[in-house]
Design an enzyme around this catalytic site. Structure first.
Site, PDB file in Angstrom:
ATOM      1  N   HIS A 121      16.688 -70.705  -4.255  1.00  0.00           N
ATOM      2  CA  HIS A 121      16.563 -69.322  -4.747  1.00  0.00           C
ATOM      3  C   HIS A 121      17.923 -68.722  -5.112  1.00  0.00           C
ATOM      4  O   HIS A 121      18.131 -67.523  -4.988  1.00  0.00           O
ATOM      5  CB  HIS A 121      15.850 -68.436  -3.723  1.00  0.00           C
ATOM      6  CG  HIS A 121      14.454 -68.872  -3.407  1.00  0.00           C
ATOM      7  ND1 HIS A 121      13.370 -68.567  -4.198  1.00  0.00           N
ATOM      8  CD2 HIS A 121      13.964 -69.627  -2.385  1.00  0.00           C
ATOM      9  CE1 HIS A 121      12.276 -69.098  -3.676  1.00  0.00           C
ATOM     10  NE2 HIS A 121      12.605 -69.752  -2.579  1.00  0.00           N
ATOM     11  N   ASN A 193       6.254 -66.364  -2.633  1.00  0.00           N
ATOM     12  CA  ASN A 193       6.437 -67.055  -3.912  1.00  0.00           C
ATOM     13  C   ASN A 193       5.362 -66.606  -4.898  1.00  0.00           C
ATOM     14  O   ASN A 193       4.428 -65.877  -4.530  1.00  0.00           O
ATOM     15  CB  ASN A 193       6.337 -68.575  -3.730  1.00  0.00           C
ATOM     16  CG  ASN A 193       7.527 -69.167  -2.998  1.00  0.00           C
ATOM     17  OD1 ASN A 193       8.641 -68.647  -3.066  1.00  0.00           O
ATOM     18  ND2 ASN A 193       7.299 -70.255  -2.279  1.00  0.00           N
ATOM     19  N   HIS A 385      14.322 -62.263   5.672  1.00  0.00           N
ATOM     20  CA  HIS A 385      14.006 -63.092   6.833  1.00  0.00           C
ATOM     21  C   HIS A 385      12.549 -62.854   7.232  1.00  0.00           C
ATOM     22  O   HIS A 385      12.151 -61.707   7.473  1.00  0.00           O
ATOM     23  CB  HIS A 385      14.935 -62.734   7.994  1.00  0.00           C
ATOM     24  CG  HIS A 385      14.663 -63.461   9.267  1.00  0.00           C
ATOM     25  ND1 HIS A 385      14.182 -64.746   9.308  1.00  0.00           N
ATOM     26  CD2 HIS A 385      14.805 -63.085  10.562  1.00  0.00           C
ATOM     27  CE1 HIS A 385      14.047 -65.127  10.564  1.00  0.00           C
ATOM     28  NE2 HIS A 385      14.412 -64.132  11.349  1.00  0.00           N
TER      29      HIS A 385
END
Length: 747
Positions: A121, A193, A385
């Site tokens: 990413h 995603n 996170h």
């Protein structure tokens, strides 16, 4: 429809300041400015992180006060400088002196401007926005930010997975969709995603799939793509990757825009209600503009023409006021001991639950309404996170998620220089922080008190632990079955082909054609024959026709299936086609020259703007058309325009060749200029036509299009007597994204 900012231009004068890319707030003079002045304000579409301190306390400081200030150049400590062009030397021709503190500070900081890019990413784009809860999630979670009409600031980062920071946007790849919610109860990160499943079932294999997908270690090529031996070697041997791979080979792997892309939380999460009851859920982001994609040739052309295509599209849309929007939705499942639903293991990240079995229930709306002020400070330094949770949202025992809970925290410490990455402005929570964490690299909070431990009396017992009545986070008391330690997967993880077959059978014929082409292209780039043959064996277990068509493209025999082929009920929700969507932010090129129907061009521009789209006038040369009358600003020339930057094209007549229409000047023009239309306009139109895009025109455009072999009575072709009428028909065609039935599929 997406919300819109009031236009900052006159729609009746479409040539002025309509499209994005407006100049800054102050026009620069031709000569270098010499009179000291404060830094200029940012553009109206930009916004920085909220001004909260490193401990989450709102400072009330105007955002401009945390930017650079002062009219004079200074050192990092604020000392004014009289020169920054010459090193301190022993005489004009003498050696540079070690005591030049300004040189050392300037060069040292430059040497350390870059931080390690993300392993995955790395290539990203981001924007600020707001999330508003619908209140419909109240029955399953006590998360306060989901309550009715609660508005929460958000920061969203979109990304590709495999490529480096310098790679292209439109490569075939999975896209990241990470959202940071700055809630009053702490920061919640939904890190997902644009594909609802992943390549692997257990995080211990994450280094393997990424090493396989990254460029070959011997040559460091190919960049940002999976069309090579190591990727296909891994996924053909490790068949749990089959489901994600077919999604990636579908149109989902080459989205038209971040604004037209679904997002998924991938994993199953656990929601906790006010009474402590639990529900298992999967998170979905549904774009208001629908889910749309490029065609493969278009994606390849854009990679060369504009490798920043997706980030530019996002920024331009926000600057234009066509604010992208997504609804956040959840699929809900009973929290049963086996954590299964309709025979589907909810802890398996390579499986979906079809929406026909568990409908997606909308729980809130996200609007992105401001671009970043500084890419590095915000987009590059933002740290997500999955373990950033708030009361009412908890994790499950998904083995891939378990590894992510460790990995994300670990990588932030490495990338961002230490454990205090949460104090970087873009990462600061908007809730009070009193964490007893101290010191470490880049500590910017100035802590008080003498007792950063519990229990204590020297600081009056502060900080105190919170109870459930004060919005404390508490892990769900899930019963863990008695078991022996083992390195194995449950039997329910073993089916690797049913859901890939479900996906294939749920696609329309045009989408299946694209999947076949993608597999054939990627596998043809492999050198090893064994890899190709093994990949075909995997495809045979998805569908014989898919395997046969790909094998034909590779010049290889099609193997027979090695597992029984199931007959799942197709899921129409998996297809991108068959519905109509808003056209907000779509780009329409209006091709004209000085001899065109310029009043029609003006009306076409107005009609495009009024429909929420962006008009770009394309002409033989830059400047304006009709300079003596009501001028129309030219946004692209025949030499600079290419079909891939437009969603549709409209002809205001038949333009004459430009003065630069010869191959020595512009290779797209080919042979020297001849009588008839500009050859680059011919390329523009024929390319858009074969990409399924809407075309329109008036004032002789019908004969011109017909001469190019374009069926003017075919789908997606709009002809009329004036510009506004044609634009209306083009907008109707754009609502379906592309005219896929223009070319009959073979499967």
């Amino acid at each position: 429809m997406t919300s819109k900012r009031a236009p900052d231009h006159d729609a009746s004068d479409p040539g002025k300041d309509g499209p994005p890319g407006k100049p800054g707030p102050v026009s620069p003079p031709s000569a270098e400015p010499t009179r000291p002045a404060e830094p200029l304000p940012p553009k109206s579409d930009q916004q920085g992180p909220e001004t909260v301190g490193p401990t989450g306390r709102a400072t009330g400081v105007d955002q401009e006060r945390v930017a650079q200030s002062g009219a004079y150049l200074t050192t990092a400590q604020g000392t004014r400088l009289h020169d920054t062009d010459h090193s301190l030397k022993a005489g004009a021709r003498g050696p540079v002196l070690l005591q030049d503190h300004h040189l050392r500070e300037k060069i040292t900081h430059f040497d350390h401007e870059r931080i390690p890019e993300r392993v995955v990413h790395a290539r990203g784009a981001a924007a600020h926005g707001v999330f508003r809860g619908y209140g419909t999630a109240g029955e399953v979670t006590r998360a306060a930010f989901l309550a009715k009409d609660v508005e929460t600031p958000v920061f969203v980062r979109f990304s590709t997975v495999l490529g480096s920071r310098g790679s292209a946007d439109t490569v075939r790849d999975t896209r990241g969709f990470a959202t940071k919610f700055y809630t009053d109860e702490g920061t919640f990160d939904l890190v997902g995603n644009n594909i609802p499943v992943f390549f692997i079932q257990d995080a211990i294999k994450f280094p393997d799939i990424i090493h396989a997908g990254k460029p070959h270690p011997d040559r460091e090529i190919p960049q940002a793509q999976s069309a090579h031996d190591t990727f296909w070697d891994f996924v053909s041997l490790h068949t749990e990757a089959t489901h994600h791979t077919i999604w990636n080979m579908s149109d989902r792997g080459i989205p038209r825009s971040y604004r037209m892309m679904e997002g998924f939380g991938v994993h199953t999460f656990r929601l906790v209600d006010a009474a402590g009851g639990t529900t298992l859920v999967k998170f979905h982001w549904k774009p208001k503009l629908g889910v749309h994609s490029l065609v493969w040739e278009e994606a390849q052309l854009i990679g060369g023409m504009d490798p920043d295509f997706h980030r530019r599209d996002l920024c331009d849309a926000i600057e234009s006021g066509a604010f992208p929007q997504w609804e956040l939705g959840i699929q809900t499942f009973p929290d049963t001991p086996d954590q299964m639903f309709e025979g589907i293991d909810l802890l398996d990240p390579t499986k979906i639950v079809p929406e026909e079995l568990a409908p997606v229930q909308p729980i809130g709306l996200m609007t992105l309404n401001a671009n970043t002020k500084n890419y590095f400070a915000e987009t590059e330094q933002v740290a997500f996170h999955p373990g950033h949770l708030v009361p009412g949202i908890d994790v499950t025992d998904d083995p891939l998620l378990a590894g992510r809970l460790f990995s994300y925290l670990d990588t932030q410490i490495s990338r961002l220089g230490g454990p205090n990455f949460g104090q970087i402005p873009i990462n600061r929570p908007h809730a009070p922080v009193n964490d007893m964490l101290r010191d470490g690299m880049h500590q910017t909070a100035v802590h008080t008190g003498v007792a950063p431990y519990r229990p204590n009396s020297l600081d009056g017992g502060c900080p105190f632990v919170a109870g459930s009545d004060t919005s404390a986070f508490a892990e769900s008391p899930v019963t863990v079955p008695e078991a022996s330690k083992a390195r194995e997967a449950p039997a329910s993880f073993a089916d690797h082909f049913t859901q890939p077959r479900l996906f294939w059978l749920s696609l329309t014929p045009p989408e299946r054609e694209h999947v076949i082409a993608a597999y054939a292209f990627e596998l043809s780039k492999c050198y090893e024959q064994a890899v190709k043959e093994r990949a075909l064996k995997v495809l045979a277990n998805i569908d014989p026709e898919l395997c046969e068509q790909v094998a034909r493209g590779l010049g290889l025999p099609a193997p027979v299936p090695t597992v029984p082929l199931v007959a799942p009920e197709p899921s129409p929700a998996l297809s991108q086609l068959g519905r109509s969507w808003p056209v907000d932010g779509r780009v329409v090129g209006i091709v004209a020259d000085a001899s065109a129907d310029l009043d029609g061009v003006r009306s076409a521009c107005r009609a495009v703007s009024e429909a929420g789209m962006v008009p770009l006038v394309v002409a033989p040369a830059g400047g304006v058309l009709d300079a003596a009358g009501d001028p129309i600003t030219v946004r692209r020339t025949f030499g600079t325009a290419r079909s891939v930057e437009f969603d549709a094209l409209v002809l205001a007549g038949v333009p004459e060749p430009g003065s630069d229409a010869f191959g020595a000047r512009d290779a797209k023009a080919g042979a020297p200029a001849r009588q008839g239309p500009d050859p680059r306009v011919v390329l523009l139109l024929t390319e858009a036509y074969r990409h399924g895009k809407a075309l329109g025109g008036w004032n002789g455009a019908d004969e011109f299009l017909g001469s190019l072999g374009i069926d003017t009575d075919g789908p997606g072709i709009a002809l009329g007597e004036d510009g506004a009428t044609v634009v209306g028909a083009v907008a109707a065609a754009l609502a379906e994204h592309r005219s896929w039935d223009r070319f009959p599929p073979a499967v």
